[in-house]
Design a protein around this motif. Structure first.
Motif, PDB file in Angstrom:
ATOM      1  N   LEU A  15       0.828  -1.214   0.000  1.00 34.76           N
ATOM      2  CA  LEU A  15       0.000   0.000   0.000  1.00 34.76           C
ATOM      3  C   LEU A  15       0.863   1.264   0.000  1.00 34.76           C
ATOM      4  N   ALA A  16       1.992   1.233   0.721  1.00 33.02           N
ATOM      5  CA  ALA A  16       2.898   2.389   0.744  1.00 33.02           C
ATOM      6  C   ALA A  16       3.447   2.658  -0.652  1.00 33.02           C
ATOM      7  N   ALA A  17       3.841   1.592  -1.350  1.00 28.28           N
ATOM      8  CA  ALA A  17       4.369   1.760  -2.708  1.00 28.28           C
ATOM      9  C   ALA A  17       3.310   2.327  -3.639  1.00 28.28           C
ATOM     10  N   LEU A  18       2.078   1.827  -3.534  1.00 33.06           N
ATOM     11  CA  LEU A  18       0.991   2.326  -4.384  1.00 33.06           C
ATOM     12  C   LEU A  18       0.679   3.788  -4.080  1.00 33.06           C
ATOM     13  N   ALA A  19       0.703   4.155  -2.802  1.00 29.59           N
ATOM     14  CA  ALA A  19       0.430   5.542  -2.423  1.00 29.59           C
ATOM     15  C   ALA A  19       1.487   6.487  -2.977  1.00 29.59           C
ATOM     16  N   LEU A  20       2.744   6.065  -2.926  1.00 30.68           N
ATOM     17  CA  LEU A  20       3.823   6.915  -3.446  1.00 30.68           C
ATOM     18  C   LEU A  20       3.708   7.083  -4.954  1.00 30.68           C
ATOM     19  N   VAL A  21       3.417   5.994  -5.661  1.00 26.65           N
ATOM     20  CA  VAL A  21       3.233   6.087  -7.118  1.00 26.65           C
ATOM     21  C   VAL A  21       2.058   6.998  -7.442  1.00 26.65           C
ATOM     22  N   GLY A  22       0.955   6.832  -6.698  1.00 26.66           N
ATOM     23  CA  GLY A  22      -0.196   7.697  -6.919  1.00 26.66           C
ATOM     24  C   GLY A  22       0.114   9.161  -6.665  1.00 26.66           C
ATOM     25  N   GLY A  23       0.888   9.441  -5.613  1.00 32.64           N
ATOM     26  CA  GLY A  23       1.274  10.820  -5.322  1.00 32.64           C
ATOM     27  C   GLY A  23       2.130  11.420  -6.414  1.00 32.64           C
ATOM     28  N   LEU A  24       3.059  10.643  -6.944  1.00 33.05           N
ATOM     29  CA  LEU A  24       3.936  11.146  -8.011  1.00 33.05           C
ATOM     30  C   LEU A  24       3.151  11.382  -9.299  1.00 33.05           C
ATOM     31  N   LEU A  25       2.186  10.512  -9.596  1.00 33.14           N
ATOM     32  CA  LEU A  25       1.362  10.710 -10.791  1.00 33.14           C
ATOM     33  C   LEU A  25       0.486  11.955 -10.640  1.00 33.14           C
ATOM     34  N   ALA A  26      -0.057  12.169  -9.440  1.00 38.33           N
ATOM     35  CA  ALA A  26      -0.857  13.374  -9.206  1.00 38.33           C
ATOM     36  C   ALA A  26      -0.004  14.626  -9.343  1.00 38.33           C
ATOM     37  N   ASN A  27       1.231  14.569  -8.855  1.00 39.79           N
ATOM     38  CA  ASN A  27       2.135  15.715  -8.992  1.00 39.79           C
ATOM     39  C   ASN A  27       2.423  16.011 -10.453  1.00 39.79           C
ATOM     40  N   ARG A  28       2.504  14.964 -11.243  1.00 39.89           N
ATOM     41  CA  ARG A  28       2.819  15.129 -12.669  1.00 39.89           C
ATOM     42  C   ARG A  28       1.741  15.928 -13.402  1.00 39.89           C
ATOM     43  N   VAL A  29       0.487  15.776 -12.963  1.00 40.77           N
ATOM     44  CA  VAL A  29      -0.612  16.514 -13.604  1.00 40.77           C
ATOM     45  C   VAL A  29      -1.006  17.750 -12.797  1.00 40.77           C
ATOM     46  N   ARG A  30      -0.138  18.161 -11.891  1.00 37.48           N
ATOM     47  CA  ARG A  30      -0.294  19.395 -11.112  1.00 37.48           C
ATOM     48  C   ARG A  30      -1.490  19.354 -10.164  1.00 37.48           C
ATOM     49  N   ARG A  31      -1.807  18.179  -9.647  1.00 40.81           N
ATOM     50  CA  ARG A  31      -2.838  18.062  -8.605  1.00 40.81           C
ATOM     51  C   ARG A  31      -2.111  17.929  -7.273  1.00 40.81           C
ATOM     52  N   GLU A  32      -1.606  19.068  -6.782  1.00 40.96           N
ATOM     53  CA  GLU A  32      -0.709  19.041  -5.627  1.00 40.96           C
ATOM     54  C   GLU A  32      -1.386  18.530  -4.356  1.00 40.96           C
ATOM     55  N   GLY A  33      -2.682  18.802  -4.192  1.00 40.54           N
ATOM     56  CA  GLY A  33      -3.378  18.326  -3.009  1.00 40.54           C
ATOM     57  C   GLY A  33      -3.372  16.804  -2.928  1.00 40.54           C
ATOM     58  N   TRP A  34      -3.739  16.157  -4.028  1.00 42.00           N
ATOM     59  CA  TRP A  34      -3.720  14.698  -4.066  1.00 42.00           C
ATOM     60  C   TRP A  34      -2.295  14.170  -3.992  1.00 42.00           C
ATOM     61  N   ALA A  35      -1.358  14.891  -4.580  1.00 43.74           N
ATOM     62  CA  ALA A  35       0.043  14.462  -4.519  1.00 43.74           C
ATOM     63  C   ALA A  35       0.548  14.470  -3.082  1.00 43.74           C
ATOM     64  N   PHE A  36       0.177  15.511  -2.336  1.00 37.51           N
ATOM     65  CA  PHE A  36       0.599  15.588  -0.940  1.00 37.51           C
ATOM     66  C   PHE A  36      -0.043  14.476  -0.118  1.00 37.51           C
ATOM     67  N   ILE A  37      -1.316  14.187  -0.368  1.00 36.68           N
ATOM     68  CA  ILE A  37      -1.976  13.072   0.325  1.00 36.68           C
ATOM     69  C   ILE A  37      -1.270  11.764   0.002  1.00 36.68           C
ATOM     70  N   GLY A  38      -0.832  11.614  -1.253  1.00 31.83           N
ATOM     71  CA  GLY A  38      -0.141  10.392  -1.656  1.00 31.83           C
ATOM     72  C   GLY A  38       1.179  10.196  -0.942  1.00 31.83           C
ATOM     73  N   THR A  39       2.010  11.238  -0.889  1.00 30.80           N
ATOM     74  CA  THR A  39       3.309  11.085  -0.215  1.00 30.80           C
ATOM     75  C   THR A  39       3.133  10.967   1.299  1.00 30.80           C
ATOM     76  N   ALA A  40       2.153  11.684   1.846  1.00 28.08           N
ATOM     77  CA  ALA A  40       1.883  11.555   3.285  1.00 28.08           C
ATOM     78  C   ALA A  40       1.441  10.134   3.619  1.00 28.08           C
ATOM     79  N   ALA A  41       0.558   9.571   2.795  1.00 31.65           N
ATOM     80  CA  ALA A  41       0.106   8.197   3.017  1.00 31.65           C
ATOM     81  C   ALA A  41       1.253   7.210   2.851  1.00 31.65           C
TER      82      ALA A  41
END
Length: 331
Positions: A229-255
């Motif tokens: 789950l940690a690996a999936l959350a980090l990948v999700g956060g990086l993908l969100a950052n790529r499309v400039r969705r910083e809120g979701w990206a921050f939730i992803g790296t925090a998770a």
């Protein structure tokens, strides 16, 4: 559930909160000179964490206090065996706190640059050493029959622990860059977004290697699930950052950070500090704990005061939720 297990979980939650919240503080401090190209931009970076950095440090103070009260044997062994790295972390945190307060006391560029270096060093060193410390706890350290650490400082600098230090540093820098992209606007936001994507690849590679190695050393079914789950959350956060969705990206790296720390605690249980000398010398939640009466009193205190602290800190983040730019910084 036994109170010893309850307090093991509560201490894990306190460290999770600390690494998630102080993690982006460390990342911002490390990136101060990289993303802040002049004094005004560096002031923007500092102001993003200015209202919250000292509150974030309360989590580790509370975790240490809870460890002392609930598991005094664990506290004594940890703080005596890991004395030098924990002292270095403490000195770095003090230096960083002083730098935040003193940086703006004089309108002199050289004065500010010296304190900027203190913020950088005071963020870099704990970001590495916390990873080294927790990796050694999971791996195990030489403990004798009296539960005393019998190794030296260089026993702590093994390859696995050093990888742990690289992993926490890379994760915190990524987390901090995404936080800056979330909290700033203009060129600082653009640079933070790009840097987060680049450093995030390093963090992902280091985190996967570290978690796999950790599970090979010590594992449980819950730890495996949390690692995935940690690996999936980090990948999700990086993908969100790529499309400039910083809120979701921050939730992803925090998770990702929260789940990774939870994975380490899940792999560790019921041990709190395994011994590499003999299994009988290991500290567990049972032989390291306080009396049941002490744990019962502490539980009622936690039930009363924990919600108050969470509400107050949440309110602080809500009040200071807006983005900052150089136009908000007076000359």
């Amino acid at each position: 559930m036994e109170l010893t297990t309850v307090w093991f979980v509560l201490i894990a939650i306190l460290f999770i909160g600390y690494f998630v919240l102080e993690g982006f503080d460390f990342g911002v401090g490390v990136l101060l000179g990289t993303l802040g190209r002049d004094d005004r931009e560096r002031r923007v970076l500092i102001n993003t964490i200015g209202p919250v950095w000292d509150g974030n440090e309360v989590w580790v103070i509370t975790a240490g206090g809870a460890m002392f009260a609930a598991f005094p044997e664990w506290y004594a062994t940890l703080f005596s065996g890991f004395y030098l790295p924990l002292l270095l972390i403490l000195v770095a945190l003090i230096l960083r706190g002083v730098a935040f307060e003193y940086r703006g006391k004089r309108d002199d560029e050289r004065w500010k640059r010296r304190w900027d270096w203190c913020i950088f060093g005071g963020s870099l060193l704990p970001a590495i050493l916390w990873g080294v410390a927790f990796a050694n706890i999971v791996r195990g350290v030489p403990l004798d029959a009296d539960h005393e650490y019998v190794g030296g400082f260089f026993n702590l600098l093994n390859p696995y622990a050093l990888l742990g230090g690289v992993t926490t540093l890379a994760l915190f820098v990524t987390h901090g860059a995404i936080f800056l992209a979330l909290k700033t606007r203009g060129e600082v936001r653009d640079r933070a977004n790009i840097l987060a994507g680049r450093v995030g690849l390093v963090a992902a590679a280091a985190a996967v290697a570290f978690l796999v190695w950790s599970l090979l050393i010590r594992s449980s079914p819950a730890a495996v699930v949390l690692a995935v789950l940690a690996a999936l959350a980090l990948v999700g956060g990086l993908l969100a950052n790529r499309v400039r969705r910083e809120g979701w990206a921050f939730i992803g790296t925090a998770a990702a950070i929260a789940l990774a720390v939870a994975c380490l605690f899940a792999a560790l249980y019921p041990n709190v500090m395994p011994s590499t000398v003999a299994d009988a010398n290991s500290l567990t939640v049972h032989n390291a704990s306080s009396t049941p009466y002490t744990l019962k009193i502490m539980t009622w205190v936690a039930v009363v005061f924990t919600p108050i602290v969470l509400i107050y800190q949440g309110w602080t983040y809500w009040v200071f939720r807006k983005r900052l730019g150089t136009s908000d910084i007076p000359a």
